[in-house]
Structure formats: C-alpha cells, structure tokens
Scaffold this active site. Sequence first.
Site, PDB file in Angstrom:
ATOM      1  CG  ASP A  40     -51.966 -36.670   4.486  1.00 36.98           C
ATOM      2  OD1 ASP A  40     -52.527 -37.647   3.931  1.00 36.98           O
ATOM      3  OD2 ASP A  40     -51.663 -35.631   3.878  1.00 36.98           O
ATOM      4  CD  GLU A  42     -53.885 -35.024   1.265  1.00 34.03           C
ATOM      5  OE1 GLU A  42     -53.298 -35.537   0.293  1.00 34.03           O
ATOM      6  OE2 GLU A  42     -53.640 -33.873   1.672  1.00 34.03           O
ATOM      7  NE  ARG A  99     -80.769 -37.410   6.602  1.00 36.10           N
ATOM      8  CZ  ARG A  99     -80.352 -38.187   7.578  1.00 36.10           C
ATOM      9  NH1 ARG A  99     -81.181 -38.525   8.534  1.00 36.10           N
ATOM     10  NH2 ARG A  99     -79.123 -38.629   7.615  1.00 36.10           N
ATOM     11  CD  GLN A 100     -78.672 -29.023   6.339  1.00 32.65           C
ATOM     12  OE1 GLN A 100     -77.471 -29.146   6.204  1.00 32.65           O
ATOM     13  NE2 GLN A 100     -79.215 -28.068   7.087  1.00 32.65           N
ATOM     14  CE  LYS A 195     -90.256 -37.789  11.418  1.00 35.40           C
ATOM     15  NZ  LYS A 195     -89.184 -38.362  10.587  1.00 35.40           N
ATOM     16  NE  ARG A 197     -85.905 -36.071  12.157  1.00 39.53           N
ATOM     17  CZ  ARG A 197     -85.483 -37.264  12.558  1.00 39.53           C
ATOM     18  NH1 ARG A 197     -84.813 -37.385  13.684  1.00 39.53           N
ATOM     19  NH2 ARG A 197     -85.734 -38.341  11.851  1.00 39.53           N
TER      20      ARG A 197
HETATM   21  C1  R5P Z   1     -87.404 -38.535   7.046  1.00 41.46           C
HETATM   22  O1  R5P Z   1     -87.857 -37.659   6.339  1.00 41.46           O
HETATM   23  C2  R5P Z   1     -86.824 -39.798   6.471  1.00 41.46           C
HETATM   24  O2  R5P Z   1     -87.647 -40.354   5.512  1.00 41.46           O
HETATM   25  C3  R5P Z   1     -86.571 -40.795   7.568  1.00 41.46           C
HETATM   26  O3  R5P Z   1     -87.798 -41.098   8.189  1.00 41.46           O
HETATM   27  C4  R5P Z   1     -85.631 -40.271   8.608  1.00 41.46           C
HETATM   28  O4  R5P Z   1     -84.550 -39.620   8.016  1.00 41.46           O
HETATM   29  C5  R5P Z   1     -85.167 -41.397   9.485  1.00 41.46           C
HETATM   30  O5  R5P Z   1     -84.322 -40.891  10.469  1.00 41.46           O
HETATM   31  P1  R5P Z   1     -84.183 -41.606  11.882  1.00 41.46           P
HETATM   32  O6  R5P Z   1     -84.021 -43.061  11.627  1.00 41.46           O
HETATM   33  O7  R5P Z   1     -82.966 -40.953  12.464  1.00 41.46           O
HETATM   34  O8  R5P Z   1     -85.414 -41.282  12.670  1.00 41.46           O
END
Ligand code: R5P
Length: 314
Positions: A40, A42, A99-100, A195, A197
């Site tokens: 399943d 797991e 990241r979070q 940069k 995002r």
């Molecule tokens: C951002 O804070 C990280 O250091 C990386 O630059 C980022 O996570 C890279 O993500 P991606 O390759 O999707 O742009």
Amino acid sequence: MGPDSPLLVFSGKSNRPLAERICSYLGIPLGDALVDRFPDGETQIKIQADVRGADVFLVQSTCPPVNDHLMELLIMIDALKRASAARITAVIPYFGYARQDRKDEGRVPISAKLVANLIQASGANRVLTIDLHAAQIQGFFDVPLDHLYAIRVFAKYVRKLDLPDLVVASPDVGGMKTAWSYAKRLNARLAVVEKRRTAPDAVETGFVIGEVEDKNVILVDDLIATGGTIAKAAKLLREKGAREVFIMATHAVFCGRAVEKLRDAPVKEIIVTDTIPVTAQIERLNALTVADLLGEAVHRIHTNKSVSLLFKRF
Ligand code: R5P
C-alpha cells in the site's frame, strides 16, 4: 553509551552511495537494513544487524521524494531505538523542509521546526548536517546538532583552479553572509545580485552590487532547486561583463526544469556536492564528495573528539 560501543553506519534509500563512501573513509562496512515499501506504499523497515549498545549513525538526506525519505528516516530511527542502540545520530547531509523556517506572513507553518520535532520524537540523540538553508535551524533541535560547511570542500577545489581576479557573488541578499565567508576564505571581493521571487518557480533579477566586469565570478548558493535563481543570476553577471561564471551550490536538488536551465546557463562550470545523488547529465557539471568531511565528523563524534575544527569557515 559505553566506551566500547561499536560504531555502526546505516543508510536509507536517499543516498546510499554517499553512505558507502563515508563507510570507506571509516574503514567499516555499511550496516544491513531492509528499506522497502508495503504494497500500500507504507515504508517497511527491518534492521538486519544487532545494534544493541551500539553508537549508530544513520545517513539519510531528505531530498526528493522528500516525504518518502523523511518517513524512512523517522521509521529507521524508531527501529534502531527499539532495537536498543545506545546512541542514534541522524546524519542528514541535505536537510529538506528548511525553507519555511519562520512565520513571515499569516497562516503559514514553520515546517523546519515541525520536522526537527519529528526527528527528535522518533528517538534521534544527535544530528549531523551540512549547509542548512538557515543556520538558525540548529536551534529548532534540543539535541546536539553539528552543522558542517561544504566550504572546506569547495575552497580546496577553487584554489586548484587558480583563478585570477576572483569575485564571489551571492544570487540574492539572503545568501550574502555565506558568500562573504567564501570571499574571506578565498581572499576574493564580494558581489550580490538583487533577486525577487515572483512565484515558487519564477524569479526576476535586477541589478548587481559590486564590481564584476572582467572578473572570474564564483556564484555561491546553498541549493539549486528549479535552477531559476542561479541561472538568472549567472546570465545577469555575464551581461554585466563577468569574464567567466562558476556556479557553486552544495545541494543539487534539481527539480522542475532545473536541468534544462543549467544546460543553457552561460557558465564555465557547475560545481555541486554529493549530499544528494547527482544523476543529471549536464556537461560542465562536477560533483565533489563530502564523504571525508562527514566521515571525519562521525569518527570524532564516536571517539568523543572535538568537531569544532570542522565548523571553521575561514
Ligand atoms: C534561496 O533562498 C535559496 O538559497 C536558493 O537560492 C533557492 O532556494 C533556489 O531555488 P531555485 O533553484 O528554485 O531558484
């Protein structure tokens, strides 16, 4: 844990080649464990060796498929704990879900803290990792955590390239401190790319702070996920007159269209490490091993020697 506790190393499925390299550094065989799936889906685990009273190191990166690898890590720790291992160190060369790591807007989790709680709740007594996305994640753990830096491996490589007019660049403001430590170690100047995002897989770059014209630029980041950040930064640096751009990123997560973007990036070389297995076929891609760094840390932890020498960034 007694002074004669045997040293044992096990691995999940995420990065067996690295676990094997760590074992060759230590001169011991990799421990035998069944890591499989029930019909399943797991995770099914069975530790096939006696671990009672042993000092166990479990190698597992939480790289894609992230949730599967995380569950393997947790369940393997549980199995080791219930088999009476004296001490369990989770060796997590790439720590995902990083990241979070703070609540910077409403209704978001702090996943990094949740994952740290899960690892501890499963029974890990220590953690060993490399280049966390944010060093403060160390504080999410209440057990000892040794945070190593791949800069030791990268700096050695860059010195061999013997590049004149060297500049270390960060692809975003968040990575400036890391880039600064590389610049200091390599005796280079510093530059930063601005940069923004615009979506999880889309970034825009604006301007560059610092002198890059006719310089050899090492573009440093902790990870490459979709490749947008690093590819856009490399392009901008070349547009600003950089002679050559070398990408240097610890964790080769490579998801989405990363491989395509890296193939097209105007760079001389892409240098990563093997915290995550590197299978992508990209010309100019070079993976350096962190096995000796981790192996030495494992040896020092096992023999109660100081690990702090390995933390040094300069
Ligand atoms: C951002 O804070 C990280 O250091 C990386 O630059 C980022 O996570 C890279 O993500 P991606 O390759 O999707 O742009």
